[in-house]
Design a protein around this motif. Structure first.
Motif, mmCIF file in Angstrom:
data_model
loop_
_atom_site.group_PDB
_atom_site.id
_atom_site.type_symbol
_atom_site.label_atom_id
_atom_site.label_comp_id
_atom_site.label_asym_id
_atom_site.label_seq_id
_atom_site.Cartn_x
_atom_site.Cartn_y
_atom_site.Cartn_z
ATOM 1 N N PRO A 75 5.975 4.754 26.655
ATOM 2 C CA PRO A 75 6.798 5.538 27.581
ATOM 3 C C PRO A 75 6.763 7.022 27.218
ATOM 4 N N ARG A 76 6.769 7.847 28.234
ATOM 5 C CA ARG A 76 6.797 9.294 28.035
ATOM 6 C C ARG A 76 8.117 9.825 28.584
ATOM 7 N N VAL A 77 8.789 10.654 27.786
ATOM 8 C CA VAL A 77 10.053 11.257 28.203
ATOM 9 C C VAL A 77 9.915 12.770 28.096
ATOM 10 N N GLU A 78 10.345 13.463 29.140
ATOM 11 C CA GLU A 78 10.316 14.926 29.136
ATOM 12 C C GLU A 78 11.697 15.463 29.483
ATOM 13 N N TYR A 79 11.952 16.662 28.972
ATOM 14 C CA TYR A 79 13.230 17.334 29.196
ATOM 15 C C TYR A 79 12.972 18.696 29.825
ATOM 16 N N GLU A 80 13.855 19.057 30.760
ATOM 17 C CA GLU A 80 13.757 20.378 31.382
ATOM 18 C C GLU A 80 15.144 20.863 31.786
ATOM 19 N N LEU A 81 15.249 22.161 31.969
ATOM 20 C CA LEU A 81 16.521 22.755 32.383
ATOM 21 C C LEU A 81 16.834 22.423 33.827
ATOM 22 N N THR A 82 18.113 22.283 34.116
ATOM 23 C CA THR A 82 18.572 22.200 35.500
ATOM 24 C C THR A 82 18.935 23.617 35.946
ATOM 25 N N PRO A 83 19.166 23.824 37.227
ATOM 26 C CA PRO A 83 19.653 25.137 37.665
ATOM 27 C C PRO A 83 20.957 25.530 36.948
ATOM 28 N N LEU A 84 21.818 24.558 36.690
ATOM 29 C CA LEU A 84 23.064 24.837 35.969
ATOM 30 C C LEU A 84 22.770 25.313 34.544
ATOM 31 N N GLY A 85 21.793 24.696 33.904
ATOM 32 C CA GLY A 85 21.395 25.112 32.561
ATOM 33 C C GLY A 85 20.829 26.518 32.546
ATOM 34 N N ARG A 86 20.003 26.838 33.539
ATOM 35 C CA ARG A 86 19.448 28.200 33.646
ATOM 36 C C ARG A 86 20.555 29.226 33.872
ATOM 37 N N ASP A 87 21.505 28.866 34.725
ATOM 38 C CA ASP A 87 22.608 29.773 35.013
ATOM 39 C C ASP A 87 23.447 30.010 33.752
ATOM 40 N N LEU A 88 23.708 28.966 32.978
ATOM 41 C CA LEU A 88 24.447 29.128 31.731
ATOM 42 C C LEU A 88 23.720 30.093 30.803
ATOM 43 N N LEU A 89 22.416 29.930 30.673
ATOM 44 C CA LEU A 89 21.648 30.834 29.804
ATOM 45 C C LEU A 89 21.737 32.285 30.266
ATOM 46 N N MET A 90 21.713 32.501 31.573
ATOM 47 C CA MET A 90 21.826 33.873 32.093
ATOM 48 C C MET A 90 23.183 34.471 31.739
ATOM 49 N N GLN A 91 24.233 33.676 31.831
ATOM 50 C CA GLN A 91 25.575 34.167 31.501
ATOM 51 C C GLN A 91 25.695 34.447 30.011
ATOM 52 N N VAL A 92 25.144 33.574 29.194
ATOM 53 C CA VAL A 92 25.190 33.753 27.744
ATOM 54 C C VAL A 92 24.362 34.972 27.340
ATOM 55 N N ALA A 93 23.260 35.204 28.028
ATOM 56 C CA ALA A 93 22.409 36.362 27.718
ATOM 57 C C ALA A 93 23.191 37.663 27.877
ATOM 58 N N ALA A 94 24.051 37.727 28.886
ATOM 59 C CA ALA A 94 24.866 38.932 29.073
ATOM 60 C C ALA A 94 25.820 39.117 27.893
ATOM 61 N N LEU A 95 26.437 38.055 27.442
ATOM 62 C CA LEU A 95 27.324 38.133 26.276
ATOM 63 C C LEU A 95 26.532 38.503 25.031
ATOM 64 N N TRP A 96 25.351 37.904 24.878
ATOM 65 C CA TRP A 96 24.479 38.195 23.725
ATOM 66 C C TRP A 96 24.145 39.688 23.678
ATOM 67 N N ARG A 97 23.737 40.251 24.826
ATOM 68 C CA ARG A 97 23.404 41.677 24.889
ATOM 69 C C ARG A 97 24.614 42.535 24.527
ATOM 70 N N TRP A 98 25.782 42.159 25.025
ATOM 71 C CA TRP A 98 27.006 42.912 24.726
ATOM 72 C C TRP A 98 27.244 42.931 23.224
ATOM 73 N N ILE A 99 27.117 41.783 22.567
ATOM 74 C CA ILE A 99 27.328 41.700 21.117
ATOM 75 C C ILE A 99 26.290 42.532 20.372
ATOM 76 N N VAL A 100 25.017 42.382 20.732
ATOM 77 C CA VAL A 100 23.944 43.109 20.045
ATOM 78 C C VAL A 100 24.149 44.614 20.173
ATOM 79 N N GLU A 101 24.554 45.073 21.359
ATOM 80 C CA GLU A 101 24.782 46.502 21.568
ATOM 81 C C GLU A 101 25.940 47.032 20.725
ATOM 82 N N ARG A 102 26.809 46.154 20.280
ATOM 83 C CA ARG A 102 27.991 46.576 19.528
ATOM 84 C C ARG A 102 27.978 46.121 18.072
ATOM 85 N N LEU A 103 26.853 45.680 17.581
ATOM 86 C CA LEU A 103 26.763 45.247 16.188
ATOM 87 C C LEU A 103 27.208 46.350 15.234
#
Length: 119
Positions: A75-103
């Protein structure tokens, strides 16, 4: 927001912010295509097989990834992002950038605390 909704939101934030979920989502995003379990193991450095399995199950249950089983031998099993997963990453990326800019601000505040404490 009800107390139940608040509790559910906090639960989801805590799970997403744990050690591995965001890393796994990031690896799947960078891959740009579905990945097999073994490829994920190679790309998520330091994770054990057991923890990867548990985390993938949680991410799937939360609707952030899709697990596709191909009925073949073996059996072969594969994993991929859902649109919800992609959207979460985009939201987290904004927080990540905010933190990095204020290190520097965080580091300066830490230095002040250490100086005041006499360390």
């Amino acid at each position: 927001m009800t107390d139940e909704q608040d509790a559910r939101a906090r639960e989801l934030i805590e799970r997403a912010a744990a050690k591995w979920p965001l890393r796994i989502l990031h690896v799947l995003s960078d891959a740009g295509a579905p990945l097999r379990f073994s490829r994920l193991m190679e790309r998520v450095e330091g994770i054990s097989q057991k923890v990867l399995t548990q985390t993938l199950r949680t991410l799937e249950r939360d609707g952030l990834i899709i697990r596709t089983l191909y009925p073949q031998v073996p059996p072969r099993v594969e994993y991929e992002l859902t649109p919800l997963g992609r959207d979460l990453l985009m939201q987290v990326a904004a927080l990540w950038r905010w933190i990095v800019e204020r290190l520097g601000d965080f580091d300066a505040r830490k230095a002040v605390r250490l100086t005041v404490a006499g360390v």
